[in-house]
Design an enzyme around this catalytic site. Structure first.
Site, PDB file in Angstrom:
ATOM      1  N   GLU A   1      -0.516   1.375  -5.626  1.00 31.73           N
ATOM      2  CA  GLU A   1      -0.335   0.169  -4.836  1.00 31.73           C
ATOM      3  C   GLU A   1      -0.282  -1.090  -5.704  1.00 31.73           C
ATOM      4  OE1 GLU A   1      -3.451   0.188  -1.849  1.00 31.73           O
ATOM      5  OE2 GLU A   1      -3.589   2.374  -2.034  1.00 31.73           O
TER       6      GLU A   1
ATOM      7  N   HIS B   1       0.849  -1.198   0.000  1.00 32.81           N
ATOM      8  CA  HIS B   1       0.000   0.000   0.000  1.00 32.81           C
ATOM      9  C   HIS B   1       0.892   1.258   0.000  1.00 32.81           C
ATOM     10  CE1 HIS B   1      -3.139   2.777   1.063  1.00 32.81           C
ATOM     11  NE2 HIS B   1      -3.992   1.867   1.523  1.00 32.81           N
TER      12      HIS B   1
END
Length: 289
Positions: free
Chosen positions: A263, A162
């Site tokens: 991400e 992330h």
């Protein structure tokens, strides 16, 4: 792993009250917290920081860190059915073990962190006999590789690197490489197709169905961040914009202009399916041009 076994340029430190691994070599500086195996810094020598960290982030064992690279596993967000807790899985809240640290002849530092069911306080119903390994290699580029091995039961795994990238102004960057890709727009609640480069003009939360390399073109900072990935079916692009920034306690109200998330992900219908004893590796290589 004891500090006396660490190679030159690698040390165990306490940063913001948490145990972490500090990297300082001729090629780069970096920082990885044991809490969540959270990469908080990677800065090639002579460059501005590549990763963004919130000045309002919380630093407590068992609490998510805002910014850097949270490691989402074994589910993404609330999971495919929308009922899993904690959000983004237990991996980013658990203490990972540093099991290997090596310095290569060409100056690359490779750290390996591991996590098993014994390290997790609450598995949330996930089988305890899994094994996860996270290799972080830093130099003039950075490679991240998450490997998951199933135990005696088959596993369904969602996973994400992330990554929060530091940018000069999110409103002025563009993301190349996703033109023509279908995506789920989580703000609008529908499915769309990307036309041209991705830009930020409002809150953005999209799951792209794409395995492609992406490039964050940042003319204000005069650089392009390249994200190459392998065994990742999705790319998530996120910026909270104004209202959501103000609603998050660990995110400064005005910080949204300095970051964007791109991400490396396997989620939703692209969750990874593992048969008993099988393993899977998802990786990303980040570089500057």
């Amino acid at each position: 792993m004891s500090e006396k076994n660490l190679p030159q340029g690698v040390s165990i430190v306490t940063e913001n009250g948490l145990e972490a691994v500090r990297i300082d070599t001729e090629l780069c500086t970096g920082l990885v917290y044991r809490n969540g195996a959270h990469v908080a810094e990677w800065t090639p020598k002579g460059s501005e920081p590549v990763l963004w960290m919130s000045g309002s982030s919380h630093f407590t064992d068992g609490t998510a860190i805002r910014g850097g690279i949270p490691l989402c596993f074994p589910w993404f967000g609330p999971g495919r059915d929308g009922d899993r807790t904690p959000a983004h899985g237990f991996a980013r809240l658990s203490p990972w073990n540093l099991t290997s640290a090596e310095l290569s002849p060409n100056g690359l530092v490779r750290l390996v962190f591991t996590l098993t069911g014994d390290d997790v306080a609450d598995l949330g119903g996930f089988p305890a006999d899994f094994e996860a390994s996270y290799a972080v290699t830093m130099g003039t580029a950075m490679q991240l590789a998450l490997t998951v091995r199933a135990g005696e039961q088959p596993l369904e795994v969602e996973e994400a690197l992330h990554t929060y990238f530091a940018v000069g102004d999110a409103r002025q960057v563009r993301i190349e490489g996703l033109d023509g890709a279908d995506y789920l727009d989580k703000v609008a609640g529908d499915r769309r197709t990307q036309s041209g480069d991705v830009t930020f003009t409002a809150e953005t939360d999209r799951v792209y169905f794409s395995e492609a390399t992406t490039r964050i073109v940042d003319e204000q900072l005069g650089r392009t961040i390249v994200v190459e990935k392998a065994c990742s079916a999705n790319t998530v692009v996120w910026n909270p914009w104004v209202d959501k920034s103000e609603a998050m306690a660990d995110f400064g109200d005005e910080e949204w202009t300095g970051m964007c998330c791109v991400e490396t992900v396997n989620a939703l219908g692209d969750a990874t399916q593992l048969s008993p004893g099988a393993s899977h590796t998802m990786s990303a290589t980040i570089s500057l041009t």
